[in-house]
Design a protein around this motif. Structure first.
Motif, mmCIF file in Angstrom:
data_model
loop_
_atom_site.group_PDB
_atom_site.id
_atom_site.type_symbol
_atom_site.label_atom_id
_atom_site.label_comp_id
_atom_site.label_asym_id
_atom_site.label_seq_id
_atom_site.Cartn_x
_atom_site.Cartn_y
_atom_site.Cartn_z
ATOM 1 N N LYS A 16 10.311 -4.413 8.235
ATOM 2 C CA LYS A 16 8.869 -4.523 8.551
ATOM 3 C C LYS A 16 8.087 -5.201 7.423
ATOM 4 O O LYS A 16 6.874 -5.387 7.510
ATOM 5 N N GLY A 17 8.772 -5.519 6.346
ATOM 6 C CA GLY A 17 8.123 -6.275 5.271
ATOM 7 C C GLY A 17 7.423 -5.404 4.251
ATOM 8 O O GLY A 17 6.678 -5.909 3.412
ATOM 9 N N LEU A 18 7.646 -4.084 4.300
ATOM 10 C CA LEU A 18 6.942 -3.191 3.380
ATOM 11 C C LEU A 18 7.652 -3.056 2.030
ATOM 12 O O LEU A 18 7.043 -2.624 1.051
ATOM 13 N N VAL A 108 -5.857 0.202 -6.489
ATOM 14 C CA VAL A 108 -5.801 0.366 -5.025
ATOM 15 C C VAL A 108 -4.445 0.914 -4.565
ATOM 16 O O VAL A 108 -4.382 1.765 -3.671
ATOM 17 N N GLU A 109 -3.369 0.463 -5.190
ATOM 18 C CA GLU A 109 -2.047 0.888 -4.692
ATOM 19 C C GLU A 109 -1.735 2.381 -4.921
ATOM 20 O O GLU A 109 -1.153 3.023 -4.036
ATOM 21 N N PRO A 110 -2.111 2.980 -6.072
ATOM 22 C CA PRO A 110 -1.678 4.376 -6.302
ATOM 23 C C PRO A 110 -2.064 5.364 -5.201
ATOM 24 O O PRO A 110 -1.188 6.113 -4.738
ATOM 25 N N PRO A 111 -3.320 5.408 -4.727
ATOM 26 C CA PRO A 111 -3.591 6.377 -3.658
ATOM 27 C C PRO A 111 -2.839 6.046 -2.369
ATOM 28 O O PRO A 111 -2.488 6.953 -1.606
ATOM 29 N N ILE A 112 -2.582 4.772 -2.146
ATOM 30 C CA ILE A 112 -1.831 4.389 -0.935
ATOM 31 C C ILE A 112 -0.390 4.892 -1.047
ATOM 32 O O ILE A 112 0.191 5.379 -0.078
ATOM 33 N N LEU A 113 0.165 4.813 -2.252
ATOM 34 C CA LEU A 113 1.522 5.346 -2.445
ATOM 35 C C LEU A 113 1.530 6.865 -2.300
ATOM 36 O O LEU A 113 2.491 7.441 -1.787
ATOM 37 N N ASP A 114 0.440 7.505 -2.721
ATOM 38 C CA ASP A 114 0.346 8.964 -2.565
ATOM 39 C C ASP A 114 0.412 9.358 -1.091
ATOM 40 O O ASP A 114 0.955 10.405 -0.746
ATOM 41 N N LEU A 115 -0.165 8.525 -0.254
ATOM 42 C CA LEU A 115 -0.160 8.840 1.182
ATOM 43 C C LEU A 115 1.275 8.850 1.717
ATOM 44 O O LEU A 115 1.667 9.740 2.478
ATOM 45 N N VAL A 116 2.047 7.863 1.279
ATOM 46 C CA VAL A 116 3.452 7.812 1.704
ATOM 47 C C VAL A 116 4.183 9.048 1.182
ATOM 48 O O VAL A 116 4.952 9.696 1.903
ATOM 49 N N THR A 117 3.899 9.402 -0.068
ATOM 50 C CA THR A 117 4.564 10.566 -0.668
ATOM 51 C C THR A 117 4.214 11.841 0.086
ATOM 52 O O THR A 117 5.098 12.628 0.451
ATOM 53 N N VAL A 118 2.923 12.051 0.342
ATOM 54 C CA VAL A 118 2.519 13.315 0.973
ATOM 55 C C VAL A 118 3.050 13.403 2.404
ATOM 56 O O VAL A 118 3.395 14.485 2.878
ATOM 57 N N LYS A 119 3.158 12.260 3.068
ATOM 58 C CA LYS A 119 3.632 12.308 4.456
ATOM 59 C C LYS A 119 5.155 12.400 4.539
ATOM 60 O O LYS A 119 5.694 13.200 5.293
ATOM 61 N N GLN A 136 -6.301 10.943 1.676
ATOM 62 C CA GLN A 136 -6.958 9.993 2.589
ATOM 63 C C GLN A 136 -8.366 9.675 2.102
ATOM 64 O O GLN A 136 -8.822 8.533 2.186
ATOM 65 N N GLU A 137 -9.040 10.691 1.576
ATOM 66 C CA GLU A 137 -10.404 10.491 1.059
ATOM 67 C C GLU A 137 -10.401 9.522 -0.127
ATOM 68 O O GLU A 137 -11.261 8.651 -0.245
ATOM 69 N N ARG A 138 -9.404 9.657 -0.998
ATOM 70 C CA ARG A 138 -9.321 8.754 -2.158
ATOM 71 C C ARG A 138 -9.053 7.314 -1.708
ATOM 72 O O ARG A 138 -9.571 6.373 -2.288
ATOM 73 N N ILE A 139 -8.235 7.188 -0.688
ATOM 74 C CA ILE A 139 -7.974 5.834 -0.174
ATOM 75 C C ILE A 139 -9.258 5.245 0.420
ATOM 76 O O ILE A 139 -9.624 4.102 0.149
ATOM 77 N N ARG A 140 -9.946 6.071 1.217
ATOM 78 C CA ARG A 140 -11.178 5.581 1.861
ATOM 79 C C ARG A 140 -12.210 5.148 0.821
ATOM 80 O O ARG A 140 -12.905 4.142 1.017
ATOM 81 N N ALA A 141 -12.284 5.881 -0.255
ATOM 82 C CA ALA A 141 -13.251 5.506 -1.308
ATOM 83 C C ALA A 141 -12.931 4.095 -1.813
ATOM 84 O O ALA A 141 -13.818 3.258 -1.968
ATOM 85 N N ARG A 142 -11.656 3.818 -2.035
ATOM 86 C CA ARG A 142 -11.269 2.483 -2.519
ATOM 87 C C ARG A 142 -11.510 1.414 -1.451
ATOM 88 O O ARG A 142 -11.964 0.307 -1.757
ATOM 89 N N PRO A 176 0.970 1.285 8.727
ATOM 90 C CA PRO A 176 1.554 2.339 9.570
ATOM 91 C C PRO A 176 0.613 3.536 9.743
ATOM 92 O O PRO A 176 0.683 4.229 10.749
ATOM 93 N N SER A 177 -0.304 3.765 8.805
ATOM 94 C CA SER A 177 -1.202 4.921 8.883
ATOM 95 C C SER A 177 -2.349 4.684 9.859
ATOM 96 O O SER A 177 -3.031 5.622 10.268
ATOM 97 N N GLY A 178 -2.632 3.435 10.198
ATOM 98 C CA GLY A 178 -3.758 3.112 11.078
ATOM 99 C C GLY A 178 -5.097 3.109 10.340
ATOM 100 O O GLY A 178 -6.129 2.780 10.933
ATOM 101 N N MET A 179 -5.122 3.444 9.049
ATOM 102 C CA MET A 179 -6.407 3.560 8.339
ATOM 103 C C MET A 179 -7.154 2.234 8.221
ATOM 104 O O MET A 179 -8.378 2.209 8.152
ATOM 105 N N LEU A 180 -6.414 1.146 8.212
ATOM 106 C CA LEU A 180 -7.068 -0.164 8.071
ATOM 107 C C LEU A 180 -7.954 -0.484 9.264
ATOM 108 O O LEU A 180 -8.896 -1.274 9.152
#
Ligand code: GSH
Length: 218
Positions: A16-18, A108-119, A136-142, A176-180
């Protein structure tokens, strides 16, 4: 001199190119440099031969003659410095493009990586459900801040640069999270990155490498 990068022998995302070799492939395609790819298994990644290239036992690595590099930030920066096409000539614009590379990787990348980790990694922990909304809140802030800065511009600072390549690569990991989807400005920015012929060549190459099937849709 031949450039060789490493990639997962078989990427966990099935092409998937990730995996991070995609951003290196993209950079090499942007500057028109041919390259070879050596697949590495999870086991081989932790063995001495690969650890000599990458102290943390990860992919991608980059070899060019005597030079061996790891960390996608350093690799893309090296490519961008060596070949025209990814960094502006003007010294200040160049410094700003490099700033965006760092911002992508360290802000920008660290909270996004946290999302993968927590899930994926911590999903079965009793506290995972409580942690998820915080991440998710930290990602949204960024994303709010980035979206506000991008505004109606095509790229982050004038012409497309290595800063955009890195930012789009980082944001793609959110797909994959749909947040975008909640950020039309950023979704369109990512789509512009993906529409670049160099991205498509890099993506198709990693997909073919992982599946043996090139992407056919346009
Ligand atoms: N900060 C590094 C991260 C490298 C990284 O996490 N690579 C992943 C693949 S995308 C990996 O090798 N994972 C396997 C592992 O850590 O064992 C970079 O940007 O190059």
């Amino acid at each position: 001199m031949t450039i060789t990068i490493t990639a997962f022998e078989r990427s966990p995302d099935g092409g998937k190119g990730l995996a991070r070799d995609t951003r290196v492939r993209w950079a090499l395609e942007e500057v028109g440099q041919p390259y070879e790819v050596r697949g590495v298994s999870f086991r081989a990644m932790k063995e001495p031969a690969h650890l000599a290239l990458h102290p943390f036992g990860q992919i991608p690595t980059y070899e060019e003659g005597e030079l061996a590099l790891f960390e996608t930030g350093a690799i893309v920066f090296h490519i961008a410095q060596r070949h025209p096409g990814l960094l502006p000539d003007d010294a200040n614009a160049r410094a700003r493009a490099i700033t965006w590379m760092f911002a992508a990787l360290s802000t920008v990348e660290p909270p996004i990586l946290d999302l993968v980790t927590v899930k994926l990694v911590e999903g079965d922990k009793p506290w995972a459900k409580e942690r998820l909304p915080l991440v998710q809140e930290r990602i949204r802030a960024r994303l709010d801040q980035l979206s506000a800065r991008l505004g109606s511009a095509e790229w982050l600072d004038g012409a497309f640069s290595a800063g955009d390549l890195m930012m789009v690569s980082v944001l793609l990991r959110l797909r994959p999270s749909g947040m975008l989807n909640d950020y039309p400005t950023l979704a369109a920015y990512v789509a512009r990155g993906e529409a670049r012929p160099a991205y498509r060549r890099g993506f198709d190459a990693q997909r073919a490498f992982n599946t043996g099937t090139p992407r056919t849709e346009t």
